[in-house]
Motif scaffolding. Sequence first.
Motif, PDB file in Angstrom:
ATOM      1  N   LEU A   1       0.826  -1.213   0.000  1.00 58.88           N
ATOM      2  CA  LEU A   1       0.000   0.000   0.000  1.00 58.88           C
ATOM      3  C   LEU A   1       0.862   1.265   0.000  1.00 58.88           C
ATOM      4  N   GLY A   2       2.186   1.086   0.082  1.00 57.61           N
ATOM      5  CA  GLY A   2       3.083   2.226   0.171  1.00 57.61           C
ATOM      6  C   GLY A   2       3.634   2.372   1.583  1.00 57.61           C
ATOM      7  N   ARG A   3       4.381   3.422   1.802  1.00 60.99           N
ATOM      8  CA  ARG A   3       4.994   3.665   3.112  1.00 60.99           C
ATOM      9  C   ARG A   3       3.973   4.378   4.000  1.00 60.99           C
ATOM     10  N   ILE A   4       3.515   3.676   5.004  1.00 56.28           N
ATOM     11  CA  ILE A   4       2.390   4.133   5.825  1.00 56.28           C
ATOM     12  C   ILE A   4       2.796   4.237   7.295  1.00 56.28           C
ATOM     13  N   THR A   5       2.502   5.363   7.919  1.00 60.52           N
ATOM     14  CA  THR A   5       2.666   5.540   9.369  1.00 60.52           C
ATOM     15  C   THR A   5       1.285   5.767   9.976  1.00 60.52           C
ATOM     16  N   LEU A   6       1.006   5.066  11.067  1.00 64.24           N
ATOM     17  CA  LEU A   6      -0.326   5.128  11.678  1.00 64.24           C
ATOM     18  C   LEU A   6      -0.313   5.725  13.086  1.00 64.24           C
ATOM     19  N   GLU A   7       0.812   6.308  13.480  1.00 63.77           N
ATOM     20  CA  GLU A   7       0.895   6.963  14.791  1.00 63.77           C
ATOM     21  C   GLU A   7       1.856   8.134  14.665  1.00 63.77           C
ATOM     22  N   PHE A   8       1.547   9.216  15.350  1.00 66.32           N
ATOM     23  CA  PHE A   8       2.284  10.455  15.148  1.00 66.32           C
ATOM     24  C   PHE A   8       2.692  11.059  16.487  1.00 66.32           C
ATOM     25  N   PRO A   9       3.840  11.771  16.539  1.00 64.65           N
ATOM     26  CA  PRO A   9       4.341  12.280  17.823  1.00 64.65           C
ATOM     27  C   PRO A   9       3.345  13.125  18.598  1.00 64.65           C
ATOM     28  N   ASP A  10       2.516  13.902  17.893  1.00 65.55           N
ATOM     29  CA  ASP A  10       1.582  14.757  18.629  1.00 65.55           C
ATOM     30  C   ASP A  10       0.438  13.983  19.268  1.00 65.55           C
ATOM     31  N   SER A  11       0.374  12.646  18.993  1.00 63.59           N
ATOM     32  CA  SER A  11      -0.667  11.824  19.634  1.00 63.59           C
ATOM     33  C   SER A  11      -0.214  11.282  20.975  1.00 63.59           C
ATOM     34  N   VAL A  12       1.075  11.470  21.310  1.00 62.42           N
ATOM     35  CA  VAL A  12       1.603  10.954  22.569  1.00 62.42           C
ATOM     36  C   VAL A  12       1.108  11.822  23.718  1.00 62.42           C
ATOM     37  N   GLU A  13       0.575  11.173  24.740  1.00 61.89           N
ATOM     38  CA  GLU A  13       0.099  11.908  25.898  1.00 61.89           C
ATOM     39  C   GLU A  13       1.225  12.723  26.514  1.00 61.89           C
ATOM     40  N   LYS A  14       0.898  13.921  26.935  1.00 61.85           N
ATOM     41  CA  LYS A  14       1.922  14.783  27.514  1.00 61.85           C
ATOM     42  C   LYS A  14       2.597  14.151  28.724  1.00 61.85           C
ATOM     43  N   ASP A  15       1.873  13.290  29.453  1.00 59.78           N
ATOM     44  CA  ASP A  15       2.459  12.627  30.621  1.00 59.78           C
ATOM     45  C   ASP A  15       3.596  11.702  30.237  1.00 59.78           C
ATOM     46  N   ASP A  16       3.619  11.282  28.932  1.00 59.37           N
ATOM     47  CA  ASP A  16       4.662  10.372  28.494  1.00 59.37           C
ATOM     48  C   ASP A  16       6.003  11.085  28.295  1.00 59.37           C
ATOM     49  N   VAL A  17       5.992  12.430  28.286  1.00 57.60           N
ATOM     50  CA  VAL A  17       7.217  13.201  28.116  1.00 57.60           C
ATOM     51  C   VAL A  17       7.597  13.758  29.471  1.00 57.60           C
ATOM     52  N   ASP A  18       8.693  13.281  30.047  1.00 54.42           N
ATOM     53  CA  ASP A  18       9.016  13.644  31.413  1.00 54.42           C
ATOM     54  C   ASP A  18       9.801  14.948  31.491  1.00 54.42           C
ATOM     55  N   LEU A  19       9.955  15.456  32.733  1.00 55.87           N
ATOM     56  CA  LEU A  19      10.600  16.740  32.969  1.00 55.87           C
ATOM     57  C   LEU A  19      12.024  16.796  32.432  1.00 55.87           C
ATOM     58  N   PRO A  20      12.884  15.791  32.697  1.00 49.45           N
ATOM     59  CA  PRO A  20      14.233  15.858  32.142  1.00 49.45           C
ATOM     60  C   PRO A  20      14.250  16.009  30.623  1.00 49.45           C
ATOM     61  N   ALA A  21      13.314  15.330  29.936  1.00 47.18           N
ATOM     62  CA  ALA A  21      13.257  15.446  28.474  1.00 47.18           C
ATOM     63  C   ALA A  21      12.891  16.856  28.052  1.00 47.18           C
ATOM     64  N   VAL A  22      11.969  17.480  28.778  1.00 45.29           N
ATOM     65  CA  VAL A  22      11.566  18.851  28.463  1.00 45.29           C
ATOM     66  C   VAL A  22      12.735  19.811  28.673  1.00 45.29           C
ATOM     67  N   LEU A  23      13.449  19.654  29.789  1.00 49.82           N
ATOM     68  CA  LEU A  23      14.599  20.534  30.067  1.00 49.82           C
ATOM     69  C   LEU A  23      15.694  20.344  29.017  1.00 49.82           C
ATOM     70  N   ALA A  24      15.902  19.096  28.605  1.00 48.37           N
ATOM     71  CA  ALA A  24      16.904  18.817  27.576  1.00 48.37           C
ATOM     72  C   ALA A  24      16.535  19.493  26.265  1.00 48.37           C
ATOM     73  N   LYS A  25      15.240  19.477  25.933  1.00 48.72           N
ATOM     74  CA  LYS A  25      14.787  20.110  24.698  1.00 48.72           C
ATOM     75  C   LYS A  25      14.959  21.626  24.768  1.00 48.72           C
ATOM     76  N   ILE A  26      14.636  22.227  25.912  1.00 50.08           N
ATOM     77  CA  ILE A  26      14.808  23.677  26.075  1.00 50.08           C
ATOM     78  C   ILE A  26      16.284  24.044  25.934  1.00 50.08           C
ATOM     79  N   ASN A  27      17.143  23.232  26.556  1.00 51.18           N
ATOM     80  CA  ASN A  27      18.578  23.480  26.465  1.00 51.18           C
ATOM     81  C   ASN A  27      19.072  23.374  25.020  1.00 51.18           C
ATOM     82  N   GLU A  28      18.564  22.385  24.312  1.00 52.10           N
ATOM     83  CA  GLU A  28      18.969  22.184  22.920  1.00 52.10           C
ATOM     84  C   GLU A  28      18.586  23.386  22.059  1.00 52.10           C
TER      85      GLU A  28
END
Length: 374
Positions: free
Chosen positions: A277-304
């Motif tokens: 059927l071609g190259r298909i993705t059925l899940e996307f990053p913006d569908s991830v619950e915010k609780d799944d992204v922890d504080l250290p990851a957020v701080l790392a992203k801000i630093n980056e």
Amino acid sequence: MQQFQWYPGHMTKARRAMQEDIKLVDMVIELVDARVPQASRNPDIDTLSRGKSRVIVLNKSDLADDKWNREWAAFYQAQGSHVVMLDSRVRSSVKKVQEIIAQAGKAKMERDRKRGILNRPIRAMVAGIPNVGKSTFINTIAGKAAAKTGNKPGVTRGNQWIKLNKSVELLDTPGILWPKFEDQMVGLRLALIGSIRDDIMNTTELACELILLMKKHYPGVLEERYQLEEAVCENIQDAAQQLEQIAKFRHCLAKGGSYDLDKAAALVMDDFRSGRLGRITLEFPDSVEKDDVDLPAVLAKINENTGTKFVIIVDEWDAIFREDKNDKIAQGEYITLLRGLFKDAPSKKFLKLGYLTGILPIKKYGTESALNNF
């Protein structure tokens, strides 16, 4: 939507074995299916491998939408994981795995060097849910049939050590799910990629769910593949009508001349899983619950993004151990948070100063190393 759950007895045994074996390894290489990356991550693996170097392999990336492969890679890198995209069947694409293992194991090798330990190989656990291609991955990078392979979940039933080269040893583990899917969309996505056994699924309903997702995210693909007429498709009944059209187009007939929807459903599922059927993705990053992204990851992203470093002050850091002595789950989650803030690799970039007050000394909790280096 049908209910999705599959947790046979051998998975409980495999989880216990993994819990013991995690002490023997320096890093965890987690294979996920690039078409549904977050759904194909077992939260138990995430919990068991806390404090270990992490490599996330977006396997079967040749079957997933390249745009979303890149988005998912950036998403997991922002959380401090090393990420590689590949098709584990192709040896040339897997060569970059050795580079990512060396990169992820750099801190470990440096620690060994300072202790005078030379030539000790990196030991990595290869983990993932059923049918994400762990054994194929190992066989390809090892260059031999070191692990059993198959196109159905549950082929690998025991743990195996494989020596990749003088620098890396891999521990293959059976694919394990977790006892209960809190979100049935997770179960649906896993059923679609074949991580839940087809023989316990209603394949016709599963194909209808796939048709709904394809119509939403990849309009026109099914119409072109199966010569379907343009039609509104908003529910299972609409999807079933589309499936009947597919049965008609592909001459899927049952006895008596009626259309065989089960046969048509199996055909659609196989076309999706094989990439026809071609190259298909059925899940996307913006569908991830915010609780799944922890504080250290957020701080790392801000630093980056900004270069900002943080001063983190924790008053009475030990209160949970004094006041909630019996809540081991909360204590474990809290220690994991502290490790992410003060000890794990990403914190070296975003942490400027850490200051903790309390009565109890900082010591070793559980099986992981002590919080003693800040």
